[in-house]
Design a protein around this motif. Structure first.
Motif, short mmCIF file in Angstrom:
data_model
loop_
_atom_site.label_atom_id
_atom_site.label_comp_id
_atom_site.label_asym_id
_atom_site.label_seq_id
_atom_site.Cartn_x
_atom_site.Cartn_y
_atom_site.Cartn_z
N ILE A 1 -8.92 -5.40 7.53
CA ILE A 1 -10.14 -6.06 7.05
C ILE A 1 -11.04 -6.40 8.22
CG2 ILE A 1 -11.01 -8.15 5.92
CD1 ILE A 1 -8.46 -8.09 4.18
N GLY A 2 -10.43 -6.90 9.31
CA GLY A 2 -11.21 -7.24 10.50
C GLY A 2 -11.88 -6.02 11.12
N ASP A 3 -11.21 -4.88 11.03
CA ASP A 3 -11.77 -3.63 11.57
C ASP A 3 -12.72 -2.96 10.61
OD1 ASP A 3 -10.24 -3.98 13.82
OD2 ASP A 3 -8.67 -2.58 13.23
N ARG B 1 -7.68 1.79 4.94
CA ARG B 1 -6.38 1.31 5.40
C ARG B 1 -5.97 0.06 4.62
NH1 ARG B 1 -1.36 1.68 6.27
NH2 ARG B 1 -0.48 0.26 7.84
N ALA B 2 -6.92 -0.83 4.34
CA ALA B 2 -6.61 -2.05 3.59
C ALA B 2 -6.11 -1.69 2.19
CB ALA B 2 -7.84 -2.94 3.50
N LEU B 3 -6.77 -0.73 1.54
CA LEU B 3 -6.34 -0.31 0.21
C LEU B 3 -4.99 0.41 0.26
CD1 LEU B 3 -9.77 0.90 -1.23
CD2 LEU B 3 -8.44 -1.08 -1.98
N GLU B 4 -4.75 1.12 1.33
CA GLU B 4 -3.46 1.80 1.49
C GLU B 4 -2.32 0.77 1.56
OE1 GLU B 4 -1.20 4.82 4.65
OE2 GLU B 4 -3.23 4.13 5.04
N ILE B 5 -2.56 -0.30 2.33
CA ILE B 5 -1.55 -1.37 2.44
C ILE B 5 -1.36 -2.05 1.10
CG2 ILE B 5 -1.04 -3.60 3.51
CD1 ILE B 5 -2.61 -2.58 5.98
N ALA B 6 -2.47 -2.32 0.40
CA ALA B 6 -2.37 -2.95 -0.92
C ALA B 6 -1.59 -2.06 -1.88
CB ALA B 6 -3.77 -3.23 -1.47
N ALA B 7 -1.80 -0.74 -1.79
CA ALA B 7 -1.07 0.20 -2.65
C ALA B 7 0.43 0.17 -2.34
CB ALA B 7 -1.62 1.60 -2.48
N GLU B 8 0.78 0.06 -1.06
CA GLU B 8 2.19 -0.02 -0.66
C GLU B 8 2.83 -1.29 -1.25
OE1 GLU B 8 2.81 0.28 3.54
OE2 GLU B 8 1.46 1.99 3.74
#
Length: 238
Positions: free
Chosen positions: A208-210, A215-222
């Motif tokens: 989010i900071g970057d 990538r944020a959505l990828e982490i949320a999907a994981e």
């Protein structure tokens, strides 16, 4: 601690309901022996029972067991006058034919009625320290013929340490899950119980900071794939 060689009362003091239930099963074996429990065992709830019916039951001669066993749960929910009457009676005339197990949240009853400690066995079930929780988990796993690695132990405590009953269920499932394997590792815990959200917090914050939504959505999907709820992910972001 045992304060008399033949107590007529057991005080179960503390907040650990799971451990109290285990202790009650042991008390039933101790008091009722091999007899059936139907006629010599009764549970009263403090929010519903009254002193008269408890004392009436306690005064009845046991049917087949050496003693009758009475369990009073949520004792503090009894009206104050009922608590006073019941404890005064128990202290003045301890029964030789009935054992009473009293479930209390803390020491306030003992402080108010100190004479109770002279006729009672007091067993404490305070919240487990971190080291005692580790020992308890290892003991349960060892009783199932398994061992657990330190990293897996830490992850299991992180995910489930708030509820001993839930933790015991997860341990039973883990023992079955690893099958013939002698040990439980962190992959076993994460596959069965779930992944810790702590490492994801830093990765999600960085994404989010970057300003990296992919990538944020990828982490949320994981996280959702591992069983986490949407509100948990929102809480992680907060």
């Amino acid at each position: 601690r045992m304060v008399t060689s033949n107590p007529s009362v057991t005080l179960l003091v503390g907040s650990q309901a799971y451990l109290k239930e285990k202790a009650l099963r042991e008390i039933k074996k101790e008091i009722l022996k091999d007899s059936g429990e139907a006629l010599d065992y009764k549970i009263f709830n403090g929010g519903e029972a009254r002193t008269r019916e408890i004392l009436d039951y306690a005064s009845t001669v046991p049917f087949s067991a050496p003693k009758r066993l009475i369990v009073i749960k949520d004792f503090e929910d009894l009206p104050e006058e009922d608590i006073s009457r019941l404890l005064t009676q128990i202290i003045a005339m301890p029964s030789v034919t009935t054992h009473i197990a009293i479930d209390v949240k803390d020491d306030s009853i003992i402080r108010k009625y100190p004479a109770l400690s002279k006729i009672a066995r007091i067993v404490r079930f305070d919240a487990l320290t971190d080291s005692k929780l580790s020992s308890w988990i290892r003991s349960l796993i060892s009783s199932g013929g398994k061992t657990i690695e330190e990293k897996a132990l830490r992850r299991l405590k992180e995910l489930k340490s708030g509820d001993l009953a839930s933790l015991a269920q997860e341990i039973d499932k883990l023992i079955s899950f690893v099958g013939e394997s002698n040990g439980i590792d962190i992959a076993d815990v994460e596959d069965l119980v779930g992944k810790s959200m702590a490492p994801y917090a830093f990765d999600l914050a960085k994404a989010i900071g970057d300003r990296d939504p992919a990538r944020a959505l990828e982490i949320a999907a994981e996280l959702t794939a591992s069983g986490k709820k949407l509100y948990e992910i929102v809480g992680l972001i907060c």
